[in-house]
Scaffold this motif. Sequence first.
Motif, PDB file in Angstrom:
ATOM      1  N   ASP A  60       3.837   5.379   3.469  1.00 61.02           N
ATOM      2  CA  ASP A  60       3.880   4.782   2.194  1.00 61.02           C
ATOM      3  C   ASP A  60       2.272   4.504   1.675  1.00 61.02           C
ATOM      4  OD1 ASP A  60       6.383   4.758   2.136  1.00 61.02           O
ATOM      5  OD2 ASP A  60       6.884   2.618   2.689  1.00 61.02           O
ATOM      6  N   GLU A  61       1.488   4.496   2.563  1.00 65.37           N
ATOM      7  CA  GLU A  61       0.214   4.366   2.068  1.00 65.37           C
ATOM      8  C   GLU A  61      -0.510   5.621   1.897  1.00 65.37           C
ATOM      9  OE1 GLU A  61      -1.262   1.283   1.172  1.00 65.37           O
ATOM     10  OE2 GLU A  61       0.274   0.181   1.802  1.00 65.37           O
ATOM     11  N   HIS A  62      -0.089   6.635   2.050  1.00 71.39           N
ATOM     12  CA  HIS A  62      -0.332   8.066   1.855  1.00 71.39           C
ATOM     13  C   HIS A  62      -1.632   8.465   2.617  1.00 71.39           C
ATOM     14  CE1 HIS A  62       2.421   8.091  -1.581  1.00 71.39           C
ATOM     15  NE2 HIS A  62       1.430   7.144  -1.917  1.00 71.39           N
ATOM     16  N   LEU A  63      -1.576   7.934   4.150  1.00 62.88           N
ATOM     17  CA  LEU A  63      -2.511   8.182   5.034  1.00 62.88           C
ATOM     18  C   LEU A  63      -1.851   9.223   6.070  1.00 62.88           C
ATOM     19  CD1 LEU A  63      -3.477   4.420   5.543  1.00 62.88           C
ATOM     20  CD2 LEU A  63      -4.660   6.016   4.124  1.00 62.88           C
ATOM     21  N   ASP A  64      -2.798   9.387   7.170  1.00 62.40           N
ATOM     22  CA  ASP A  64      -2.284  10.397   8.147  1.00 62.40           C
ATOM     23  C   ASP A  64      -2.212   9.953   9.187  1.00 62.40           C
ATOM     24  OD1 ASP A  64      -2.062  12.531   6.085  1.00 62.40           O
ATOM     25  OD2 ASP A  64      -4.354  12.677   5.929  1.00 62.40           O
ATOM     26  N   THR A  65      -3.257   8.911   9.837  1.00 70.09           N
ATOM     27  CA  THR A  65      -3.303   8.438  11.102  1.00 70.09           C
ATOM     28  C   THR A  65      -3.375   7.059  11.144  1.00 70.09           C
ATOM     29  OG1 THR A  65      -5.391   8.166  11.124  1.00 70.09           O
ATOM     30  CG2 THR A  65      -4.976  10.561  11.623  1.00 70.09           C
TER      31      THR A  65
END
Length: 290
Positions: A60-65
């Motif tokens: 939802d935060e458009h992150l990857d890790t």
Amino acid sequence: MARPAVTGARTGVAAAGTREEVERIELDCLLEAVYRRYGWDFREYSPASLRRRVWRRIRDEHLDTVSALQERILREPAVMERLLLDLSINVTAMFRDPSFYRALREQVVPVLRTYPFTRIWNAGCATGEEVYSLAIMLEEEGVYDRTRIYATDLNEGVLERAREGVFPLAKMKEYTHNYIRSGGTRSFSDYYISAYDAAAFDRSLSRNVVYAQHNLASDESFNEFHLIVCRNVMIYFDRSLQSRVHELFYSSLVRFGILALGHRESIRFSPFEDCYEELDGRERLYRKAR
């Protein structure tokens, strides 16, 4: 002179750990960072449940890790608030498991009637569906006016929603069905007013409810109770945290007080198993015996 080669099962950075091991380390670091930065302690929650909810927030935060989420959380309290919401909301419904509420009516309410005044702790109350279910049942059984319900959750955001007593109108058909099966004696629609897509419940149902923030993982007992209702919360805890919460509940119950757990929870294999007697094993109702 050439240096000897390093030998062993793992040689080189590439073999330092599998993807899963790295993620476990990242998750441990995230939970430690949350505890040290904000004071919320999720370090003894069930890893599988934590992982699912953390990854939902990462997406939802458009992150990857996980590490990227940790960096955002340390610097942006608003991101921590959103993660806290993910970690603290459990699946809930009004009169969920109707047979449980029927057992409360038939087996627990007669015990509560023997006291001049009763205190009930609804631990992990989430958005309040369980609180209003208890209030309705107690009102119909004629004991609500000498009862105080303490409804607690670790998330102030969900407590605010609980205080409002407004639930989706689309849920009322399901909740009405649950209410009838639980032994309800009135028309369920009498308890709320519908407006647009929401159902606002009668404010009088919350007249004897005290909402308060409380963290089962770290906070202490704050009163003595005749009934503690904590359903479908401890399934998200690991074994050591479950033991801590069982100790908290045991110390918070009056003698012969009643503990109500979810269908997937039990006092079996807990340090306090021998301190209770089964009131209703199927519905996970236990009476403090010593």
